[in-house]
Design a protein around this motif. Sequence first.
Motif, PDB file in Angstrom:
ATOM      1  N   GLU A 243       7.511   3.576   6.367  1.00 27.91           N
ATOM      2  CA  GLU A 243       6.795   4.233   7.513  1.00 27.91           C
ATOM      3  C   GLU A 243       5.324   4.689   7.261  1.00 27.91           C
ATOM      4  O   GLU A 243       5.211   5.110   5.944  1.00 27.91           O
ATOM      5  N   GLY A 244       4.636   4.904   8.084  1.00 27.85           N
ATOM      6  CA  GLY A 244       3.125   5.445   7.844  1.00 27.85           C
ATOM      7  C   GLY A 244       2.480   4.457   6.970  1.00 27.85           C
ATOM      8  O   GLY A 244       2.521   3.324   7.295  1.00 27.85           O
ATOM      9  N   GLU A 245       1.567   5.172   6.225  1.00 27.48           N
ATOM     10  CA  GLU A 245       0.804   4.321   5.073  1.00 27.48           C
ATOM     11  C   GLU A 245       1.507   3.878   4.021  1.00 27.48           C
ATOM     12  O   GLU A 245       0.805   3.112   3.092  1.00 27.48           O
ATOM     13  N   ALA A 246       2.979   4.282   3.773  1.00 27.35           N
ATOM     14  CA  ALA A 246       3.381   3.863   2.557  1.00 27.35           C
ATOM     15  C   ALA A 246       3.575   2.257   2.512  1.00 27.35           C
ATOM     16  O   ALA A 246       3.832   1.723   3.337  1.00 27.35           O
ATOM     17  N   ARG A 247       3.935   1.703   1.273  1.00 31.61           N
ATOM     18  CA  ARG A 247       4.259   0.462   1.195  1.00 31.61           C
ATOM     19  C   ARG A 247       5.631   0.307   0.318  1.00 31.61           C
ATOM     20  O   ARG A 247       5.944   1.205  -0.468  1.00 31.61           O
ATOM     21  N   ILE A 248       6.227  -0.623   0.510  1.00 32.38           N
ATOM     22  CA  ILE A 248       7.585  -0.837   0.053  1.00 32.38           C
ATOM     23  C   ILE A 248       7.282  -1.210  -1.513  1.00 32.38           C
ATOM     24  O   ILE A 248       6.263  -2.028  -1.809  1.00 32.38           O
ATOM     25  N   GLU A 249       7.945  -0.905  -2.654  1.00 36.45           N
ATOM     26  CA  GLU A 249       7.826  -1.196  -3.846  1.00 36.45           C
ATOM     27  C   GLU A 249       9.033  -2.045  -4.355  1.00 36.45           C
ATOM     28  O   GLU A 249      10.253  -1.504  -4.692  1.00 36.45           O
ATOM     29  N   PRO A 250       8.801  -3.286  -4.130  1.00 33.45           N
ATOM     30  CA  PRO A 250      10.017  -4.145  -4.455  1.00 33.45           C
ATOM     31  C   PRO A 250      10.580  -4.066  -5.933  1.00 33.45           C
ATOM     32  O   PRO A 250      11.888  -4.420  -6.150  1.00 33.45           O
ATOM     33  N   GLN A 251       9.853  -3.640  -6.820  1.00 36.21           N
ATOM     34  CA  GLN A 251      10.410  -3.507  -8.331  1.00 36.21           C
ATOM     35  C   GLN A 251      11.404  -2.451  -8.109  1.00 36.21           C
ATOM     36  O   GLN A 251      12.146  -2.446  -9.253  1.00 36.21           O
ATOM     37  N   THR A 252      11.478  -1.487  -7.160  1.00 33.58           N
ATOM     38  CA  THR A 252      12.504  -0.524  -7.264  1.00 33.58           C
ATOM     39  C   THR A 252      13.811  -0.799  -6.458  1.00 33.58           C
ATOM     40  O   THR A 252      14.739   0.084  -6.649  1.00 33.58           O
ATOM     41  N   LEU A 253      13.933  -2.225  -6.266  1.00 35.86           N
ATOM     42  CA  LEU A 253      15.241  -2.504  -5.692  1.00 35.86           C
ATOM     43  C   LEU A 253      16.391  -2.221  -6.536  1.00 35.86           C
ATOM     44  O   LEU A 253      16.394  -2.650  -7.620  1.00 35.86           O
TER      45      LEU A 253
END
Length: 173
Positions: free
Chosen positions: A99-109
């Motif tokens: 949401e918003g300006e945040a980005r998903i961090e794939p390494q936290t999966l």
Amino acid sequence: MNALNAPYRKAAPSGTVLWSLLWVISMNTAHSAPRAPAPAAGRFLISETEWKQERATPPPPSTKFSPAPGAPRLELLQPKPGPDTLASPFDIQLRWNAEGEARIEPQTLRIRYGWMGLDITQRVLAQAEVTAEGLRIRKAALPSGEHKLAVEIADSLQRVGRRQFEVKVQAAP
């Protein structure tokens, strides 16, 4: 023996105490966080033994997961949610959005199996395509039975989104 070693020698524990201490340390290390063994044969995400262990152990009292406001949303695209029994292997596809300006961090999966929370992330990563938009596993193999998976991912603001899903599987003959 020099003067520096003398006080240490006097304070050193006896052989029995030292061996007892080493035994306790080794037992705590051996029984610390459970590690997911590699699948026995083929490309199973969960082995038949792990499934049986999960089914034989009663679940603990339910704990509610409350995502932080604005946490990533996870959507199960495939298999379609519902009571249908799936034939193994089958495709799994998830999409996530920050949401918003945040980005998903794939390494936290993180992907956990069953109520015991067996971490199968590395098994999945060996077979999956993971991007900032989602995850896709082609031909995920699970033994016959009911399975629960929990998927978590964080965004750049360290907010964690989580999605649980259950599948009923009938393995191919």
